[in-house]
Design a protein around this motif. Structure first.
Motif, PDB file in Angstrom:
ATOM      1  N   THR A 137     106.249  73.805  58.346  1.00 36.09           N
ATOM      2  CA  THR A 137     107.356  73.389  59.320  1.00 36.09           C
ATOM      3  C   THR A 137     108.102  72.629  58.567  1.00 36.09           C
ATOM      4  OG1 THR A 137     105.592  73.603  61.238  1.00 36.09           O
ATOM      5  CG2 THR A 137     107.423  72.303  61.716  1.00 36.09           C
ATOM      6  N   HIS A 158     110.140  65.199  66.948  1.00 35.02           N
ATOM      7  CA  HIS A 158     108.954  66.163  67.054  1.00 35.02           C
ATOM      8  C   HIS A 158     108.927  66.999  68.467  1.00 35.02           C
ATOM      9  CE1 HIS A 158     106.856  64.081  64.109  1.00 35.02           C
ATOM     10  NE2 HIS A 158     106.962  62.951  64.512  1.00 35.02           N
ATOM     11  N   GLN A 163     108.006  68.678  61.846  1.00 36.68           N
ATOM     12  CA  GLN A 163     106.689  68.118  61.449  1.00 36.68           C
ATOM     13  C   GLN A 163     106.759  66.602  61.279  1.00 36.68           C
ATOM     14  OE1 GLN A 163     104.204  70.370  58.822  1.00 36.68           O
ATOM     15  NE2 GLN A 163     102.651  69.814  59.862  1.00 36.68           N
TER      16      GLN A 163
END
Ligand SMILES: NC(=O)c1ccc[n+]([C@@H]2O[C@H](COP(=O)([O-])OP(=O)(O)OC[C@H]3O[C@@H](n4cnc5c(N)ncnc54)[C@H](OP(=O)(O)O)[C@@H]3O)[C@@H](O)[C@H]2O)c1
Length: 204
Positions: A137, A158, A163
């Motif tokens: 990610t 987030h 990530q």
């Protein structure tokens, strides 16, 4: 969070949907009230509403600015009562610059005395819609002098699925974060790697 989105194009339109799906209350600030594309957004998401820019800003706790960078100076001059609000500046000064300021971030800090953070500027809007690359990610980066604004942008990154959110430094590093964005633009577009690429920090 109550989030006003000013500039609802590639970046603003994408983050409006992503944050609406994450449960935030989104107020898109319009300058043309007969915009079909945005009307569709409002119809499909119960927590997205359309407002004139000043109304959206007045109601919001957080304001995402995703307009051309030079526009930030005029926006900042219109937004005087910004104490307590967080401005997330996603602009990159490509082409016209926000004279006499080096970045939109600096225009907002100087003119509105708001809590400002530079974020969501270092990757293409496609990665904001989907930051996943298989099992990996993409990361996000934030810069600015307000720890409160960075905390808010970190949470929203987030919520968008990024990530790790790296603190790139204070206001003195904001221009560097725009250069980092130009590195993405150079690799993706000018060097022909395509927009389906994102920055990920490796550590050991
Ligand atoms: N494209 C990307 O992948 C990407 C990624 C990271 C950062 N950025 C940066 O994010 C910003 C937006 O990029 P974008 O690709 O989303 O642009 P875009 O699709 O062209 O959208 C720009 C938005 O800004 C609005 N706008 C223009 N002038 C305005 C003004 N005077 N007052 C209020 N709103 C105004 C436009 O409104 P109307 O629809 O009413 O014209 C439009 O909604 C740029 O600074 C860009 O460098 C872009």
């Amino acid at each position: 969070m109550k989030i006003a989105i000013i500039g609802h194009g590639n970046v603003g339109g994408t983050l409006a949907k992503v944050w609406a799906k994450a449960g935030h209350e989104i107020m898109i600030g319009l300058r043309h009230s007969n915009d079909d594309k945005v009307t569709l957004l409002e119809q499909n998401f119960p927590n997205i509403s359309l407002n004139v820019i000043q109304e959206a800003v007045a109601q919001a706790e957080v304001i995402l600015v995703a307009t051309p960078a030079h526009v930030t100076v005029d926006l900042a001059k219109e937004w005087q009562q910004m104490h307590g609000k967080v401005i997330i500046d996603a602009t990159n000064a490509i082409g016209k610059t926000p004279e006499p300021y080096s970045t939109g971030y600096h225009a907002f800090v100087e003119i509105c005395q708001a809590k400002v953070v530079k974020a969501f500027n270092t990757t293409g809007f496609e990665n904001m819609a989907d930051p996943k690359y298989g099992d990996t990610t993409a990361d996000m980066f934030v810069a600015g002098d307000s720890s409160e604004a960075k905390k808010v942008a970190t949470q929203l990154a987030h919520d968008a699925g990024f990530q790790t959110v790296y603190d790139f430094g204070g206001g003195d590093k904001v221009k560097a974060l725009e250069h980092f964005a130009f590195a993405w633009i150079n690799l993706a577009i000018m060097q022909g790697n395509g927009r389906n690429m994102a920055f990920k920090i490796l550590k050991r």
